[in-house]
Design a protein around this motif. Structure first.
Motif, PDB file in Angstrom:
ATOM      1  N   GLN A   1      62.614  24.391  10.864  1.00 17.92           N
ATOM      2  CA  GLN A   1      63.310  25.122   9.836  1.00 17.92           C
ATOM      3  C   GLN A   1      62.604  26.853  10.318  1.00 17.92           C
ATOM      4  O   GLN A   1      63.220  28.026   9.960  1.00 17.92           O
ATOM      5  N   ASP A   2      61.476  26.736   9.387  1.00 18.66           N
ATOM      6  CA  ASP A   2      60.704  28.734   9.759  1.00 18.66           C
ATOM      7  C   ASP A   2      60.954  28.572  11.183  1.00 18.66           C
ATOM      8  O   ASP A   2      61.392  29.938  10.827  1.00 18.66           O
TER       9      ASP A   2
ATOM     10  N   GLN B   1      63.481  28.362  13.227  1.00 22.86           N
ATOM     11  CA  GLN B   1      64.540  29.099  13.095  1.00 22.86           C
ATOM     12  C   GLN B   1      64.633  30.234  12.082  1.00 22.86           C
ATOM     13  O   GLN B   1      65.620  31.323  12.249  1.00 22.86           O
ATOM     14  N   ASP B   2      64.682  29.924  11.390  1.00 25.04           N
ATOM     15  CA  ASP B   2      64.375  31.530  10.204  1.00 25.04           C
ATOM     16  C   ASP B   2      63.854  32.491  10.566  1.00 25.04           C
ATOM     17  O   ASP B   2      64.187  34.000  10.009  1.00 25.04           O
TER      18      ASP B   2
ATOM     19  N   LYS C   1      70.341  19.949  13.033  1.00 24.13           N
ATOM     20  CA  LYS C   1      70.059  21.225  13.651  1.00 24.13           C
ATOM     21  C   LYS C   1      69.251  22.307  14.723  1.00 24.13           C
ATOM     22  O   LYS C   1      69.708  23.254  14.742  1.00 24.13           O
TER      23      LYS C   1
END
Length: 567
Positions: A499-500, A502-503, A529
């Motif tokens: 997630q980090d 992709q952010d 994801k």
């Protein structure tokens, strides 16, 4: 599943002799444990009869001898004294109800096939609580050994009253106890093979008492067993009170667990002597039924007994017929010869039980534990102290918790080295020539995140520590090819990493997610994801695609962006 144990009559002579020998060994120990428990010698005898008979019929170990043991007697002694003090009318019945509850829990453990897990605890914990039980059994024998009645307060009460007991010692009781210990320690091995030293000590100690110390007014009086009621037992109907039900259930679990551990450890010894394999879960069911029956008959709880089992096997036994024979012989003693046990001095029985306590101590590990592991030694002595002065379940719980925490820390530190964030070919990883070339072409913008080994929760910190490297990359290749097990905590740490990334606009590829690893990633929601074309079977394919996308993006716009499918 077969109901009865593996009973046959092809070794009848050896089984009959083994049962006779085991009965001779069991008799003095059963009397000693019955007296030590506070329930009386007849409770020890009926415990030996009932537990031995039912366990032999329904257990899962052919040559196991089950009877009241030192550890089980120690716990039952505390239960008996606590419940009889709380309720003078029904305390005895409630104590034997706890024995039945212990048997019920053992049956439940066996039905749910928990036998293989019960002994899965660190040896330092097992050694500590077994040695602690040995210390308790030794301390409980000090008052009768010195010619006194046991004071209230258990181990603490005995230690507090020890100076008074020493100053008011009964010399006759001490002499008889010393004779008993001398016989038990000094009997030559050749004689031990013919007749158990416990029986010799019982006979000689009683004979010395009757010949030299009875009916002599100038000598202090000594306590003996007294008259034992001959006949069928007083059957105990299960009884609860609202104020004691929680305590009784807790004691039942504790007693049942201890019986399981005691039995299964003895069954392993029997396997090693006979080159056979016992059935753990069936043995637990048999032991549970045996303790239910014993509690109903007013007998002590029991478990697999190492001494009786070894003697049984060495005498030629091969089948459960020996255990059945032993119980029937003891039943004859209870029904017909118990009246002759009255003159047996309490000091002699205390000496026999004291020797059992000494044998329970894990001398082998106590002598060398500090050479093997300082942590293991501290855990062992900590569990021993808690067992003696606090509570068995607390001791085992604390010991297992600390041992497991230390083990997890050690494993986590080892597996932390298997979490590698690699951005060039110079890092410590076995890469193929093509993989090295691809990483060089990535110019530090393609990050290979390699995980290997079981990803337990302790490794999550190592995964989280690599976040800084992700911020410098443009593509992340997460390699799970060498991960056999992925825990929930580690899965969530991986999800946070993805997630980090992709952010920050980093393209993510996952390699080697198959089988249970893929199922775990799906359940956590990670795979949802990631584009399907970024889930690849091999590391080299993922690196090719990552480098190609990076070169294409650098060549086209001069900036590296996320994959269009993630935009």
């Amino acid at each position: 599943m077969e109901i009865l144990n593996r009973i046959h009559f092809q070794n009848l002579r050896g089984d009959m002799f083994g049962g006779l020998t085991a009965a001779i060994v069991s008799l003095p120990i059963a009397l000693a444990f019955g007296v030590a428990s506070g329930a009386g010698p007849v409770a020890g005898l009926y415990g030996a009869v009932c537990v031995g008979l039912v366990a032999a019929l329904f257990g899962g170990t052919s040559t196991l001898i089950s009877e009241p043991t030192g550890p089980m007697t120690v716990i039952f002694t505390a239960v008996f004294s606590q419940l009889t003090a709380a309720d003078e009318t029904y305390g005895v019945t409630m104590a034997f109800t706890v024995v039945m509850l212990a048997g019920l829990f053992q049956v439940i453990f066996g039905v749910f096939k928990l036998g293989r897990y019960i002994t899965l605890m660190p040896y330092s914990v097992i050694s500590g609580f077994m040695s602690g039980i040995g210390v308790i059994l030794i301390l409980l024998q000090i008052p009768p050994f010195l010619g006194h009645k046991a004071p209230k307060g258990g181990v603490i009460g005995i230690l507090q009253n020890l100076p008074d007991m020493i100053t008011g010692i009964n010399p006759i009781a001490l002499i008889l106890g010393a004779i008993t210990l001398a016989i038990l320690f000094l009997t030559p091995k050749k004689i031990k093979r013919v007749v158990p030293p416990q029986l010799v000590a019982l006979i000689v100690g009683t004979a010395v008492s009757l010949l030299f110390f009875s009916n002599v007014d100038s000598l202090p009086r000594i306590s003996d067993i007294g008259e034992i009621r001959v006949g069928l037992p007083n059957f105990q109907i299960p009884y609860f009170t609202p104020g004691q039900v929680t305590t009784m259930l807790f004691d039942g679990v504790m007693l049942g667990m201890l019986g399981c551990i005691d039995t299964l450890l003895t069954a392993v010894i029997a396997d090693s002597l006979t080159r056979t394999e016992h059935k753990s879960d069936k043995e637990l069911i048999g032991q549970g039924l045996a303790n239910i029956f014993s509690g109903f008959c007013g007998g002590l709880p029991g478990a697999g007994a190492t001494m009786g089992t070894v003697v049984n096997i060495q005498s030629g036994a091969q089948t459960p017929v020996s255990g059945i024979t032993r119980s029937l012989i003891l039943l004859v003693v209870v029904l017909g010869a118990a009246r002759f046990t009255g003159p047996i001095p309490m000091a002699v029985l205390a000496g026999i039980a004291l020797k059992v306590g000494l044998d329970i101590l894990d001398w082998s590990f106590l002598k060398r534990a500090h050479h093997i592991s300082l942590r293991g030694t501290l855990i062992m002595y900590g569990v021993m102290i808690l067992t003696v002065f606090v509570d068995l379940i607390v001791a085992v719980g604390v010991g297992v918790f600390i041992a497991n925490i230390l083990t997890i820390e050690r494993l986590s530190n080892l597996h932390a080295d298997t979490v590698k964030a690699i951005s060039d070919a110079d890092d410590d990883l076995d890469l193929s020539e093509e993989e090295k070339e691809l990483l060089d072409r990535g110019e530090g913008k393609v990050l290979l995140f390699y995980l290997s080994g079981p990803m337990i929760f302790g490794v999550s910190k190592a995964i989280s520590r690599e976040h800084a490297a992700v911020s410098q990359a443009k593509a992340l290749v997460l390699d799970l090819s060498d991960v056999p097990m992925l825990g929930v905590t580690a899965s969530l740490a991986i999800e946070n990493t993805i997630q980090d990334a992709q952010d920050l606009g980093v393209t993510v590829f996952i390699v080697g997610a198959a089988g249970k690893i893929k199922q775990r990633l799906e359940k956590v929601g990670i795979l949802g994801k990631i584009p399907q074309n970024h889930l690849l079977p091999s590391r080299v394919e993922a690196l090719r695609l990552a480098v190609a996308e990076q070169e294409q993006t650098d060549g086209g716009s001069g900036s590296f962006t996320a994959s269009p499918s993630l935009a």
